[in-house]
Scaffold this motif. Structure first.
Motif, PDB file in Angstrom:
ATOM      1  N   GLY A 118       0.823  -1.197   0.000  1.00 52.23           N
ATOM      2  CA  GLY A 118       0.000   0.000   0.000  1.00 52.23           C
ATOM      3  C   GLY A 118       0.859   1.249   0.000  1.00 52.23           C
ATOM      4  N   VAL A 119       0.461   2.253  -0.765  1.00 55.80           N
ATOM      5  CA  VAL A 119       1.173   3.532  -0.800  1.00 55.80           C
ATOM      6  C   VAL A 119       0.175   4.657  -0.531  1.00 55.80           C
ATOM      7  CG1 VAL A 119       2.994   2.765  -2.349  1.00 55.80           C
ATOM      8  CG2 VAL A 119       0.897   3.692  -3.300  1.00 55.80           C
ATOM      9  N   ASP A 120       0.674   5.720   0.073  1.00 59.90           N
ATOM     10  CA  ASP A 120      -0.170   6.872   0.356  1.00 59.90           C
ATOM     11  C   ASP A 120      -0.374   7.683  -0.919  1.00 59.90           C
ATOM     12  OD1 ASP A 120      -0.536   6.436   3.112  1.00 59.90           O
ATOM     13  OD2 ASP A 120       1.458   7.237   3.516  1.00 59.90           O
ATOM     14  N   ASN A 125      -5.021   5.282   0.734  1.00 57.31           N
ATOM     15  CA  ASN A 125      -3.885   4.380   0.614  1.00 57.31           C
ATOM     16  C   ASN A 125      -4.323   3.183  -0.217  1.00 57.31           C
ATOM     17  OD1 ASN A 125      -2.206   1.911   1.559  1.00 57.31           O
ATOM     18  ND2 ASN A 125      -1.045   3.643   2.363  1.00 57.31           N
ATOM     19  N   TYR A 126      -3.607   2.918  -1.318  1.00 60.17           N
ATOM     20  CA  TYR A 126      -3.976   1.842  -2.234  1.00 60.17           C
ATOM     21  C   TYR A 126      -2.743   1.058  -2.637  1.00 60.17           C
ATOM     22  CZ  TYR A 126      -8.393   4.398  -2.796  1.00 60.17           C
ATOM     23  OH  TYR A 126      -9.587   5.027  -2.573  1.00 60.17           O
ATOM     24  N   ARG A 127      -2.985  -0.176  -3.097  1.00 57.13           N
ATOM     25  CA  ARG A 127      -1.892  -0.949  -3.656  1.00 57.13           C
ATOM     26  C   ARG A 127      -1.326  -0.238  -4.884  1.00 57.13           C
ATOM     27  NH1 ARG A 127      -2.766  -6.427  -5.691  1.00 57.13           N
ATOM     28  NH2 ARG A 127      -4.810  -5.657  -6.336  1.00 57.13           N
ATOM     29  N   LYS A 128      -0.020  -0.178  -4.961  1.00 55.28           N
ATOM     30  CA  LYS A 128       0.589   0.520  -6.080  1.00 55.28           C
ATOM     31  C   LYS A 128       0.232  -0.143  -7.411  1.00 55.28           C
ATOM     32  CE  LYS A 128       4.999   2.362  -7.706  1.00 55.28           C
ATOM     33  NZ  LYS A 128       6.477   2.314  -7.583  1.00 55.28           N
ATOM     34  N   TYR A 137       8.607   7.201  -3.451  1.00 52.33           N
ATOM     35  CA  TYR A 137       8.553   7.286  -1.996  1.00 52.33           C
ATOM     36  C   TYR A 137       9.791   6.675  -1.364  1.00 52.33           C
ATOM     37  CZ  TYR A 137       6.940   2.435  -2.426  1.00 52.33           C
ATOM     38  OH  TYR A 137       6.845   1.109  -2.753  1.00 52.33           O
ATOM     39  N   ASP A 197       0.293  13.507   7.296  1.00 50.68           N
ATOM     40  CA  ASP A 197      -0.864  12.668   7.621  1.00 50.68           C
ATOM     41  C   ASP A 197      -2.132  13.190   6.958  1.00 50.68           C
ATOM     42  OD1 ASP A 197       0.622  10.875   9.147  1.00 50.68           O
ATOM     43  OD2 ASP A 197       0.391  12.062  10.968  1.00 50.68           O
ATOM     44  N   THR A 215       6.113  10.433   0.372  1.00 51.30           N
ATOM     45  CA  THR A 215       5.654  10.092  -0.969  1.00 51.30           C
ATOM     46  C   THR A 215       5.502  11.369  -1.783  1.00 51.30           C
ATOM     47  OG1 THR A 215       4.433   8.203  -0.084  1.00 51.30           O
ATOM     48  CG2 THR A 215       3.875   8.917  -2.324  1.00 51.30           C
ATOM     49  N   GLU A 222      -3.608  11.824  -9.409  1.00 47.26           N
ATOM     50  CA  GLU A 222      -3.597  12.132  -7.974  1.00 47.26           C
ATOM     51  C   GLU A 222      -3.655  13.636  -7.719  1.00 47.26           C
ATOM     52  OE1 GLU A 222      -3.974   9.881  -5.767  1.00 47.26           O
ATOM     53  OE2 GLU A 222      -3.832   8.264  -7.228  1.00 47.26           O
ATOM     54  N   LYS A 238       4.038  10.823   6.086  1.00 42.88           N
ATOM     55  CA  LYS A 238       3.252   9.970   6.981  1.00 42.88           C
ATOM     56  C   LYS A 238       4.047   9.695   8.244  1.00 42.88           C
ATOM     57  CE  LYS A 238       0.969   5.428   7.142  1.00 42.88           C
ATOM     58  NZ  LYS A 238       0.746   4.170   6.374  1.00 42.88           N
TER      59      LYS A 238
END
Length: 1008
Positions: A118-120, A125-128, A137, A197, A215, A222, A238
Motif C-alpha cells: 500500500g502507498v499513500d 492508501n492503495y496498492r501501487k 517514496y 498525515d 511520498t 492524484e 506519513k
C-alpha cells in the motif's frame, strides 16, 4: 426350506451385517482418530536470517493467534495435517502444511513485492499495482540515515522527480530548501503542496525519527484531487503508528560535532590597502593608504591588521550537536499506540579567544512530542488520534529589533567577512573596543552586548472517525476528519549598549556610541503566527466481484488558514473523488477529480472543476509472459488531466486598490487632511493557472524481483499564467494595471529510477539511483514588442529560469582596443581592464537593450545514487546527489583574495585576466554577463553511515532485543565552482552568508 430355517438364516445374516458394520466403524475410527496434539516450536526470520519479532502465527480455520518474540521464536499447539499461517506487515503470507514429522519449523518470510504494498496517495492508501499514476517514496530507514536535524535533509536526491535546492547557508529551526517537482512551468510560485498525515502542516521542526514515509505525487490522476493546489506537485509525509501484537521501546542517542563546510579566505590589511589604492588610482584619484604601514607593522593599534574570520569563524572549531529520542509503540486488537519524545541541540559557529570572556553565541534547542493512537470502538467505529507538540528555542547575538535569529547570524557573518582588516583594532591599547565613525559595530562588542531568543511553539492535532457501513453495502465505510495546527513565535531581547573608540593622531580617542551598563529588555510576538484548520468528510468503497475489483472515494474538504495581521482567513472548499476499476488483476482504470474553490477570487470565479483519468496494464499477468523466468513484473501506465495552481495569483486581484497618503494641504496656514488615491485597478476575471499534465510510463521487475526499473515521460502545458499588461495599454494611462491570465509555458522530460537488491551468500547488496531530465519553454508571456534588430530580448522560446545579461568578449587591454570598438558604456567611462561587451543592436552604447538570454539557473538534469551493504551484523549506507546542465554565475567581491590574485594589472601584458580592473566608481564590470559564467556540474556525497548490530544471543543477556552502534557523516564532499571554490547551490554560503555545515555523529540505538 421351512419357515423356521428361513428365520434362522435371516437372523444370522443380520447379525453378520451388524458385526461387519461395527467392525468397519471401529476400524475407520482407528484410522481417522487424530494423533494427540503437540507443542510445535518454530522461528520466523527474514531472508537474511534476522529474526522477525511480532509475526502472527495461527492455525488456518481457528481464531487463536500467537506472536513471535524478540528472537522470532514461537510455540503453538498443533496437530498433524494442520495448516500453519504466518503473516507480517509488508511481507508475503506463508502457509505450511504440518505432518507428524514436523517437530520444529523455520519460516523464512519474503518481502511483499513493491507493487503489492500500500502507498499513500490523495485522501487514501492503495496498492501501487492498481494505480496508473507516477509517484515515488522513501521509508523511515532512508529518512533517518539521511536527515540530521530536519526531514528536508532526507529529500536530497532520494526521490525521483524531486529537486531540493539549498537556498543558502544553514538556518536554525527554519527551512533551508526550495523544492521543485519535475522542474518548473510557471513564473509564479513553484512550491509544492506539503501534507503531514493528509493535512496541511509545517515540516520545518519535525523530528525525522517520527516519520514513517515520504511520498511524492507527480501526475494528474492524484494531483487533480487537490484541485487548484496541486499543479506544482504534492509531498505526502506519513508519521509512524503503533502495530498490534508488536510492542517495542527504542532509545536512540546521536552526538557529535559540526564544522563549517567552507569559509572564504580574507584579505590582509596590506592586501586590502593595495587593492583600495589601485581602485582609487584607476578612477583617477590618489592612493588612500600608505601600504608600508602594514608591512612589518609595529603599531597594530594605529594600523590594525585584524583577521576577523580567524578570531570569530575558525573553520576548525567544532560545534556540538546532540539528538536524543525515546519512542515506543505497540497494542492489541482493540488499540494501538505510538509515542515519541525527542530532544535536539545544535550550537552556532561564532567563537572568540578565551581571554575575551563569555560570548552570546547562537544555538538551537528543540523538544518534540508525538503520540498517534488508533482505537477500535466496536460496532464498526474506529478512532484515530494524532497529537504533536513542538517547542523550539533558538538564540543569536543581538543586532537590533529588525533582525531575527537567522538574519542576525547571517548579518553578523557578513560583517565578519566583509569588514576590512584595517578597519579597526578589536581592542585598543587601553582595553576599549576599537571602531570608527564608519565602523561602530565592533564584532566583539556585538557578541558581548546581548542576545535575542526566539521561542516557537507548534501544536498539531488530528482526529479521524471511521464507520464501517458494510451492513448497508459491503465494502462501504464513512470517515470524518478534524485537524488544526497552531504556530506561534515570540522573541525576547536582552542587551546593553556599547561605544567604540577611534585612536587619533595625538593618542587621544574619539568615542562613537554610548556605553550603557543598564540592561534593556524587549520582546513580543513575531509576525509568522498562523492557525490552520482542516475538516473533511467522505466515503470509501472497496470490493471484489470475482475477476472485478472496484474501489473509490468521495471526500468533501475545507481548509482554513488564519495568519497574523489584519488579513481575512484564507479558505478553500471543495469535493474530491476517485473511481478505480480492475479486471483480472491486470487491467486497471482510474477516474478522479475535484471541484474546488477559493475565497481569494471574485464571485463567479471562485470554483473550478479539475478532472483526470488514467489506465494501466499489467502485461506480466498475460499468458504469454506470466511464466517468464526473467521478467517477473511489467506494467504500462498512462494518465492525463487538468490541475490548478492558485499560488501565482495576488490575493483579491479583483478588487480596486485605494491607498492612503498624507493628504492635501488646506487653509492658511496650510493644514493636512488625510486622503486616498486610486491604486492598481481590479481584474474581476483573474483566476488560477491551469495545467494540463500528461504522463506515460512503465514499471519493470526482473530476476526474481532483484532488479526494478521505473521510467516516465511527462509533459505539462501550463496556461493562464498571470502576466502584466504593459504591451496592451501604454503607461500614459496614468493608473496601475492589474495582472491578467494570458501566459503559457510548457515543461517536459523523462524520469528513471533503478534499484538492485540481491543476497550474495551472507552479503545483502542494495544499489540504485534515479534521474530526472526536465526542459521548460516559454510559449507566450505577452511581452513588450521589440524591433526586428532586438528579437534576442524576448523571453519567449527560452526557459523560465533563464537570466539575461551581456555577451562578454574578453577584456580591453589598452586604449587602442577601446577606440577601435567605438562603443560607450552606460555604467561608466571605459578604460583598459574593463570587460568587452557586444553591442548587439549596434547603437554604439552598452545598455539594457544589449542583454540577451545567456544561461539557465535551474539544472535540467538531477540525479541521486545510493548504496547499501549488510554482512553479519555490519551495515554500510552511502548516498549522493548531483545536478548538471545549468549555468553558475558568480561575481566575486572586488576586495577578495581571488581578485587580489587574478585582477587586471596595466603593467602586465596578458589577454586572459580572470578579473577586470578594480574600481570604486564604475559599475561596468559588475554587470551580469557571460564573463562570469561557468557550466554547472554539482556532485555531492551527502551521507555515509556505518553501523554494527550486536548478535541477538549477546544482547539477550542484557535484557534488550536489539543494539546497534553507528557512525554517520553528513555533507561530506561536493564539487565547487572554480571561482573561489563556492558551492554550486548556495553560492554565498561561507562567503557572505552563514555557511553550510558538515556533521560528524556517533550513535547508539537500543530496542528494549
Amino acid at each position: 426350506m421351512s419357515q423356521n430355517e428361513i428365520k434362522i438364516i435371516v437372523k444370522r445374516s443380520l447379525l453378520l451385517l451388524v458385526f461387519f458394520f461395527c467392525s468397519a466403524s471401529i476400524f475407520s475410527q482407528k484410522l481417522q482418530e487424530p494423533t494427540a496434539g503437540y507443542e510445535l516450536r518454530g522461528v520466523v526470520t527474514e531472508s537474511n536470517g534476522m529474526p522477525l519479532s511480532g509475526a502472527e502465527i495461527k492455525i488456518q480455520g481457528k481464531p487463536d493467534v500467537v506472536t513471535t518474540d524478540v528472537d522470532g521464536v514461537f510455540t503453538v499447539e498443533v496437530s498433524p495435517s494442520d495448516v500453519l499461517v504466518c503473516s507480517y506487515k509488508d511481507y508475503k503470507t506463508e502457509k505450511v502444511l504440518l505432518t507428524e514429522k514436523t517437530k520444529a519449523l523455520t519460516i523464512v518470510m519474503q518481502p511483499l513485492f513493491e507493487e503489492d504494498r500500500g502507498v499513500d496517495v490523495a485522501y487514501g492508501n492503495y496498492r501501487k499495482r492498481i494505480l496508473p499514476g507516477a509517484l515515488s517514496y522513501i521509508d523511515a530507514v532512508v529518512i533517518e540515515k539521511n536527515a540530521v536535524s530536519s526531514v528536508e535533509q532526507a529529500l536530497n536526491g532520494t526521490l525521483s522527480g524531486l529537486h531540493s535546492v539549498k537556498s543558502g547557508g544553514q538556518k536554525m529551526g527554519d527551512s533551508n530548501y526550495k523544492f521543485y517537482i519535475r522542474g518548473i512551468a510557471t513564473t509564479g510560485s513553484t512550491s509544492p503542496l506539503i501534507l503531514v498525515d493528509g493535512v496541511d502542516a509545517n515540516i520545518n521542526l519535525l523530528d525525522p525519527k517520527e516519520i514513517e514515509s515520504v511520498t511524492v505525487l507527480k501526475d494528474a490522476t492524484e494531483l487533480a484531487m487537490f484541485g487548484m493546489r496541486g499543479a506544482n506537485g504534492v509531498i505526502l509525509i506519513k508519521t509512524k503508528r503503533g502495530e498490534k501484537l508488536n510492542s517495542y521501546m527504542n532509545v536512540e542517542i546521536r552526538t557529535g560535532f559540526q564544522q563549517a563546510n567552507f569559509i572564504a579566505d580574507k584579505l590582509s590589511a596590506y592586501q586590502y590597502a593595495t587593492l583600495y589604492n589601485e581602485a582609487s588610482v584607476n578612477d583617477g584619484g590618489r592612493p588612500v593608504f600608505d601600504t608600508s604601514n602594514y608591512l612589518n607593522n609595529s603599531d597594530t593599534f594605529r594600523y590594525p591588521d585584524t583577521n576577523f574570520p580567524e578570531l570569530f569563524l575558525n573553520d576548525n572549531t567544532q560545534y556540538m550537536y546532540q539528538n536524543l529520542n525515546f519512542s515506543t509503540g505497540g497494542g492489541n486488537d482493540v488499540a494501538q499506540y505510538y509515542v515519541l519524545v525527542g530532544y535536539m541541540k545544535q550550537d552556532g559557529l561564532f567563537t572568540a579567544p578565551l581571554d575575551y570572556g563569555d560570548l552570546n553565541n547562537s544555538n538551537d534547542e528543540r523538544y518534540n512530542f508525538r503520540t498517534n493512537i488508533d482505537i477500535d470502538l466496536g460496532k464498526g467505529y474506529k478512532l484515530n488520534l494524532n497529537i504533536a507538540a513542538i517547542n523550539d528555542a533558538k538564540r543569536s547575538p543581538w543586532l537590533g529589533s529588525d533582525f531575527n535569529v537567522n538574519s542576525s547570524n547571517s548579518n553578523l557573518f557578513n560583517r565578519i567577512m566583509t569588514t576590512p582588516a584595517n578597519a579597526y583594532p578589536l581592542v585598543n591599547r587601553d582595553g576599549s573596543l576599537g571602531g570608527s565613525s564608519e565602523y561602530q559595530n565592533n564584532m566583539l562588542g556585538i557578541l558581548q552586548s546581548g542576545n535575542r531568543v526566539e521561542t516557537t511553539r507548534q501544536l498539531t492535532a488530528k482526529t479521524k472517525f471511521t464507520k464501517d457501513l458494510s451492513s448497508l453495502l459491503e465494502g462501504l465505510s464513512a470517515n470524518m476528519v478534524y485537524s488544526f495546527e497552531n504556530y506561534n513565535s515570540y522573541y525576547q531581547g536582552r542587551y546593553t549598549g556599547f561605544a567604540v573608540y577611534q585612536l587619533n593622531q595625538d593618542d587621544t580617542y574619539t568615542m562613537y556610541g554610548v556605553d550603557d551598563t543598564k540592561v534593556t529588555n524587549t520582546g513580543g510576538q513575531m509576525g509568522d503566527y498562523y492557525k490552520d484548520v482542516t475538516i473533511t468528510g467522505g466515503l470509501d468503497y472497496e470490493r471484489n466481484f470475482e475477476n472485478h475489483q472496484v474501489s473509490g472515494s468521495l471526500t468533501a474538504n475545507q481548509y482554513t488558514s488564519r495568519i497574523s495581521g489584519d488579513n481575512p482567513d484564507y479558505k478553500w472548499l471543495g469535493t474530491s473523488g476517485r473511481f478505480l476499476y480492475g479486471f483480472q488483476n491486470r487491467y486497471f482504470l482510474q477516474v478522479s477529480g475535484a471541484y474546488q474553490g477559493s475565497n481569494s477570487f471574485a464571485n463567479g470565479q471562485r470554483y473550478g472543476f479539475f478532472p483526470a483519468a488514467g489506465a494501466s496494464w499489467v502485461i506480466s499477468e498475460e499468458a504469454f509472459l506470466n511464466a517468464n523466468q526473467t521478467i517477473n513484473y511489467l506494467k504500462l501506465r498512462g494518465s492525463y488531466g487538468l490541475v490548478g495552481n492558485h499560488l501565482g495569483a495576488t490575493r483579491y486581484l479583483h478588487r480596486q486598490a485605494y491607498i492612503k497618503n498624507n493628504g492635501y494641504g488646506f487653509g492658511n496656514p496650510n493644514g493636512s487632511v488625510p486622503g486616498t488615491y486610486a491604486g492598481t485597478l481590479g481584474n474581476h476575471g483573474a483566476t488560477w493557472e491551469k495545467s494540463l499534465k500528461t504522463n506515460v510510463g512503465f514499471d519493470l521487475s526482473m530476476f526474481t524481483n532483484a532488479l526494478t526499473l521505473s521510467a516516465d515521460y511527462f509533459h505539462e502545458n501550463r496556461k493562464d499564467i498571470l502576466v502584466p499588461q504593459a504591451n496592451v495599454v501604454p503607461d500614459l494611462i496614468g493608473v496601475g494595471l492589474p495582472l491578467y491570465n494570458a501566459g503559457n509555458i510548457t515543461n517536459k522530460g523523462i524520469e528513471l529510477q533503478l534499484n538492485y537488491t540481491k543476497n550474495i551468500g551472507e552479503l545483502l547488496v542494495n544499489v540504485g539511483g534515479n534521474t530526472t531530465i526536465a526542459n521548460n519553454k516559454i510559449i507566450d508571456l505577452k511581452e513588450v514588442a521589440y524591433g526586428t534588430q532586438e528579437g534576442y530580448r524576448y523571453r519567449k522560446g527560452h526557459s523560465v529560469d533563464s537570466y539575461f545579461g551581456y555577451v562578454a568578449n574578453g577584456i580591453y587591454t589598452n586604449q587602442a582596443e577601446i577606440d577601435a570598438d567605438a562603443v560607450g558604456s552606460s555604467f561608466g567611462a571605459l578604460a583598459p581592464g574593463d570587460i568587452k561587451y557586444l553591442d548587439l543592436n549596434g547603437d554604439g552604447i552598452i545598455n539594457d537593450a544589449d542583454k540577451k538570454a545567456i544561461g539557465n539557473t535551474l539544472p535540467e538534469v538531477i540525479y541521486g545514487l545510493h548504496l547499501g551493504l549488510e554482512f553479519k551484523g555490519f551495515d554500510l549506507y552511502a548516498s549522493a546527489e548531483g545536478t548538471s546542465k545549468f549555468i553558475s554565475h558568480i561575481i566575486p567581491n572586488q576586495f577578495s583574495t581571488y581578485v587580489y590574485d587574478n585582477r587586471f594589472k596595466s603593467e602586465e601584458v596578458s589577454s586572459t585576466f580572470a578579473y577586470p580592473r578594480v574600481s570604486l566608481e564604475s559599475l561596468h564590470n559588475q554587470q551580469t554577463s557571460t564573463f562570469w559564467q561557468e557550466n554547472g556540474n554539482l556532485f555531492r556525497l551527502s551521507t555515509i553511515e556505518l553501523g554494527y548490530t550486536l548478535p541477538t544471543q549477546v544482547v539477550r543477556n542484557l535484557s534488550i532485543s536489539k543494539l546497534r552502534l553507528f557512525l554517520n557523516v553528513d555533507n561530506i564532499f561536493s564539487t565547487n565552482n572554480s571561482i573561489e571554490g563556492r558551492d554550486f547551490e548556495a553560492v554565498n554560503a561561507g562567503y557572505s552568508d552563514y555557511p553550510m555545515l558538515k556533521t560528524y555523529l556517533v550513535g547508539l540505538s537500543v530496542n528494549l
